[in-house]
Scaffold this motif. Structure first.
Motif, PDB file in Angstrom:
ATOM      1  N   GLY A   1      47.727  48.664  27.754  1.00  0.00           N
ATOM      2  CA  GLY A   1      48.297  50.107  27.858  1.00  0.00           C
ATOM      3  C   GLY A   1      47.912  50.844  26.416  1.00  0.00           C
ATOM      4  N   THR A   2      48.690  51.739  26.246  1.00  0.00           N
ATOM      5  CA  THR A   2      48.346  52.406  24.774  1.00  0.00           C
ATOM      6  C   THR A   2      48.958  51.880  23.445  1.00  0.00           C
ATOM      7  OG1 THR A   2      50.162  54.290  25.808  1.00  0.00           O
ATOM      8  CG2 THR A   2      48.063  54.899  26.142  1.00  0.00           C
ATOM      9  N   ARG A  34      43.813  54.699  30.480  1.00  0.00           N
ATOM     10  CA  ARG A  34      43.972  55.286  31.530  1.00  0.00           C
ATOM     11  C   ARG A  34      42.450  54.898  31.761  1.00  0.00           C
ATOM     12  NH1 ARG A  34      44.691  57.360  36.404  1.00  0.00           N
ATOM     13  NH2 ARG A  34      46.254  58.818  35.641  1.00  0.00           N
ATOM     14  N   VAL A  35      41.789  54.521  32.929  1.00  0.00           N
ATOM     15  CA  VAL A  35      40.248  53.715  32.762  1.00  0.00           C
ATOM     16  C   VAL A  35      40.082  54.218  34.079  1.00  0.00           C
ATOM     17  CG1 VAL A  35      40.503  51.525  31.306  1.00  0.00           C
ATOM     18  CG2 VAL A  35      41.404  51.353  33.959  1.00  0.00           C
ATOM     19  N   HIS A  36      38.455  54.116  34.392  1.00  0.00           N
ATOM     20  CA  HIS A  36      37.600  54.163  36.194  1.00  0.00           C
ATOM     21  C   HIS A  36      37.848  53.222  36.239  1.00  0.00           C
ATOM     22  CE1 HIS A  36      39.220  58.589  33.922  1.00  0.00           C
ATOM     23  NE2 HIS A  36      39.118  59.119  35.343  1.00  0.00           N
ATOM     24  N   ILE A  37      37.426  53.185  37.550  1.00  0.00           N
ATOM     25  CA  ILE A  37      36.942  52.350  38.340  1.00  0.00           C
ATOM     26  C   ILE A  37      35.373  52.878  39.440  1.00  0.00           C
ATOM     27  CG2 ILE A  37      37.044  50.650  40.179  1.00  0.00           C
ATOM     28  CD1 ILE A  37      39.986  49.937  39.433  1.00  0.00           C
ATOM     29  N   PRO A  38      33.781  52.704  39.527  1.00  0.00           N
ATOM     30  CA  PRO A  38      33.464  53.310  40.052  1.00  0.00           C
ATOM     31  C   PRO A  38      33.531  53.048  41.418  1.00  0.00           C
ATOM     32  CG  PRO A  38      32.594  51.641  37.750  1.00  0.00           C
ATOM     33  CD  PRO A  38      33.979  51.569  38.540  1.00  0.00           C
ATOM     34  N   LYS A  39      32.848  53.830  42.373  1.00  0.00           N
ATOM     35  CA  LYS A  39      33.249  54.351  43.171  1.00  0.00           C
ATOM     36  C   LYS A  39      31.951  53.676  44.222  1.00  0.00           C
ATOM     37  CE  LYS A  39      36.217  56.600  45.530  1.00  0.00           C
ATOM     38  NZ  LYS A  39      37.204  57.700  45.609  1.00  0.00           N
ATOM     39  N   LYS A  40      31.674  53.610  45.550  1.00  0.00           N
ATOM     40  CA  LYS A  40      30.712  53.174  46.655  1.00  0.00           C
ATOM     41  C   LYS A  40      29.980  54.360  46.213  1.00  0.00           C
ATOM     42  CE  LYS A  40      31.174  49.253  48.906  1.00  0.00           C
ATOM     43  NZ  LYS A  40      31.425  48.441  50.098  1.00  0.00           N
ATOM     44  N   ASN A  41      30.403  55.695  46.126  1.00  0.00           N
ATOM     45  CA  ASN A  41      30.229  56.821  46.462  1.00  0.00           C
ATOM     46  C   ASN A  41      29.726  57.583  44.710  1.00  0.00           C
ATOM     47  OD1 ASN A  41      32.325  57.443  45.263  1.00  0.00           O
ATOM     48  ND2 ASN A  41      33.161  58.783  47.519  1.00  0.00           N
ATOM     49  N   PRO A  46      40.942  56.823  39.435  1.00  0.00           N
ATOM     50  CA  PRO A  46      41.273  56.930  37.907  1.00  0.00           C
ATOM     51  C   PRO A  46      42.474  54.885  39.029  1.00  0.00           C
ATOM     52  CG  PRO A  46      42.167  58.360  38.994  1.00  0.00           C
ATOM     53  CD  PRO A  46      40.706  57.973  39.837  1.00  0.00           C
ATOM     54  N   LEU A  47      42.526  54.738  36.931  1.00  0.00           N
ATOM     55  CA  LEU A  47      43.655  53.440  36.885  1.00  0.00           C
ATOM     56  C   LEU A  47      44.522  53.627  35.878  1.00  0.00           C
ATOM     57  CD1 LEU A  47      44.454  51.128  38.388  1.00  0.00           C
ATOM     58  CD2 LEU A  47      42.675  49.506  36.951  1.00  0.00           C
ATOM     59  N   GLY A  48      45.746  53.413  36.552  1.00  0.00           N
ATOM     60  CA  GLY A  48      46.655  53.368  34.899  1.00  0.00           C
ATOM     61  C   GLY A  48      46.686  51.563  34.487  1.00  0.00           C
ATOM     62  N   ILE A  49      46.382  51.566  33.148  1.00  0.00           N
ATOM     63  CA  ILE A  49      46.933  50.316  32.936  1.00  0.00           C
ATOM     64  C   ILE A  49      48.283  49.742  31.540  1.00  0.00           C
ATOM     65  CG2 ILE A  49      46.495  48.316  31.291  1.00  0.00           C
ATOM     66  CD1 ILE A  49      43.566  48.758  32.454  1.00  0.00           C
ATOM     67  N   ARG A 120      49.076  46.826  43.378  1.00  0.00           N
ATOM     68  CA  ARG A 120      47.856  45.611  42.685  1.00  0.00           C
ATOM     69  C   ARG A 120      46.454  45.232  42.130  1.00  0.00           C
ATOM     70  NH1 ARG A 120      43.685  44.317  48.222  1.00  0.00           N
ATOM     71  NH2 ARG A 120      43.668  41.617  47.770  1.00  0.00           N
ATOM     72  N   LYS A 121      45.915  46.483  41.932  1.00  0.00           N
ATOM     73  CA  LYS A 121      45.026  46.307  41.037  1.00  0.00           C
ATOM     74  C   LYS A 121      45.591  46.832  39.829  1.00  0.00           C
ATOM     75  CE  LYS A 121      44.931  50.680  42.839  1.00  0.00           C
ATOM     76  NZ  LYS A 121      43.858  52.598  42.714  1.00  0.00           N
ATOM     77  N   THR A 122      46.641  47.484  39.823  1.00  0.00           N
ATOM     78  CA  THR A 122      46.828  47.894  37.781  1.00  0.00           C
ATOM     79  C   THR A 122      46.962  45.628  37.778  1.00  0.00           C
ATOM     80  OG1 THR A 122      48.173  49.186  38.244  1.00  0.00           O
ATOM     81  CG2 THR A 122      49.136  47.600  36.469  1.00  0.00           C
ATOM     82  N   PHE A 123      47.801  44.971  38.884  1.00  0.00           N
ATOM     83  CA  PHE A 123      47.884  43.458  38.369  1.00  0.00           C
ATOM     84  C   PHE A 123      46.552  42.715  38.235  1.00  0.00           C
ATOM     85  CE2 PHE A 123      48.057  39.349  40.429  1.00  0.00           C
ATOM     86  CZ  PHE A 123      48.689  38.762  39.521  1.00  0.00           C
ATOM     87  N   ILE A 124      45.851  43.228  39.398  1.00  0.00           N
ATOM     88  CA  ILE A 124      44.418  42.435  39.149  1.00  0.00           C
ATOM     89  C   ILE A 124      43.512  42.735  37.404  1.00  0.00           C
ATOM     90  CG2 ILE A 124      42.132  42.518  39.830  1.00  0.00           C
ATOM     91  CD1 ILE A 124      43.589  42.911  43.270  1.00  0.00           C
ATOM     92  N   CYS A 125      43.462  43.864  37.771  1.00  0.00           N
ATOM     93  CA  CYS A 125      43.065  44.468  36.009  1.00  0.00           C
ATOM     94  C   CYS A 125      43.644  43.245  35.127  1.00  0.00           C
ATOM     95  CB  CYS A 125      42.984  46.014  35.395  1.00  0.00           C
ATOM     96  SG  CYS A 125      42.015  46.513  36.469  1.00  0.00           S
ATOM     97  N   ASN A 126      45.444  42.886  34.895  1.00  0.00           N
ATOM     98  CA  ASN A 126      45.472  42.836  33.847  1.00  0.00           C
ATOM     99  C   ASN A 126      45.265  41.012  33.872  1.00  0.00           C
ATOM    100  OD1 ASN A 126      46.614  45.487  32.578  1.00  0.00           O
ATOM    101  ND2 ASN A 126      48.670  45.093  33.617  1.00  0.00           N
ATOM    102  N   ALA A 127      45.848  40.778  35.095  1.00  0.00           N
ATOM    103  CA  ALA A 127      44.996  39.369  34.906  1.00  0.00           C
ATOM    104  C   ALA A 127      44.417  38.537  34.760  1.00  0.00           C
ATOM    105  CB  ALA A 127      45.470  38.708  36.335  1.00  0.00           C
ATOM    106  N   LEU A 128      42.999  39.444  35.169  1.00  0.00           N
ATOM    107  CA  LEU A 128      41.180  39.379  34.675  1.00  0.00           C
ATOM    108  C   LEU A 128      41.548  39.414  33.082  1.00  0.00           C
ATOM    109  CD1 LEU A 128      39.740  40.714  37.472  1.00  0.00           C
ATOM    110  CD2 LEU A 128      40.281  38.420  36.848  1.00  0.00           C
TER     111      LEU A 128
END
Length: 170
Positions: A1-2, A34-41, A46-49, A120-128
């Motif tokens: 977080g910030t 704010r962080v960014h997850i690379p996509k296949k394309n 964007p992902l907020g933590i 779910r995405k936020t949970f995964i990033c925080n858990a890792l």
């Protein structure tokens, strides 16, 4: 977080302050990092933590709602949007898409875009980022493909590297 605070400084006193602010309705969530997850394309998603306190409040609210609405969770997406509106998560988000050759621009309040997948995405990033092993997180989230977890693992690695850099600067 910030807010720069982590679980390491969590105490009963800090939890009591959070509970008191929830009771007197003075609780305000911190801006998400704010962080960014690379996509296949080649683009980034964007992902907020959230701050640890905000994540704690989210989890407690989720547990309470889950206990109340167990067996009725088909209404969860609309509840999540309603909670987002009540929490004043209403920054405008511009979305552009095309229907044939027609360009369509829409501005939507952020709360209307909340989904269980974003949570779910936020949970995964925080858990890792907290150091919970990827196979454990995968078991919790139902991921069976390590490749699908790789972008989240990369974000967690970046978070830990940034934390270590701050520690090294002391």
């Amino acid at each position: 977080g910030t807010d720069g605070r982590t679980i390491d400084r969590m105490s009963i006193d800090r939890i009591r302050k959070i509970v008191a602010s929830l009771r007197d309705e003075s609780y305000k969530p911190h801006p998400a990092r704010r962080v960014h997850i690379p996509k296949k394309n080649g683009k980034n998603r964007p992902l907020g933590i959230p701050s640890f306190e905000d994540k704690l409040v989210q989890e407690v609210v989720h547990m309470i709602l889950e206990a109340i609405y167990e067996g009725h969770l088909e209404c969860w997406p609309s509840l999540l949007k309603e909670l987002g509106e009540l929490a004043e998560i209403n920054e405008p988000v511009r979305e552009t898409y095309y229907k044939g050759n027609e360009r369509i621009d829409e501005v939507t309040p952020k709360y209307a875009l909340l989904s269980t997948h974003a949570r779910r995405k936020t949970f995964i990033c925080n858990a890792l980022a907290l150091g919970i092993p990827a196979p454990v997180v995968m078991k919790w989230t139902g991921h069976s493909d390590y490749k699908a977890m790789k972008p989240y693992i990369d974000i967690a690695d970046d978070i830990r590297a940034n934390a270590m850099n701050k520690f090294n600067q002391l």
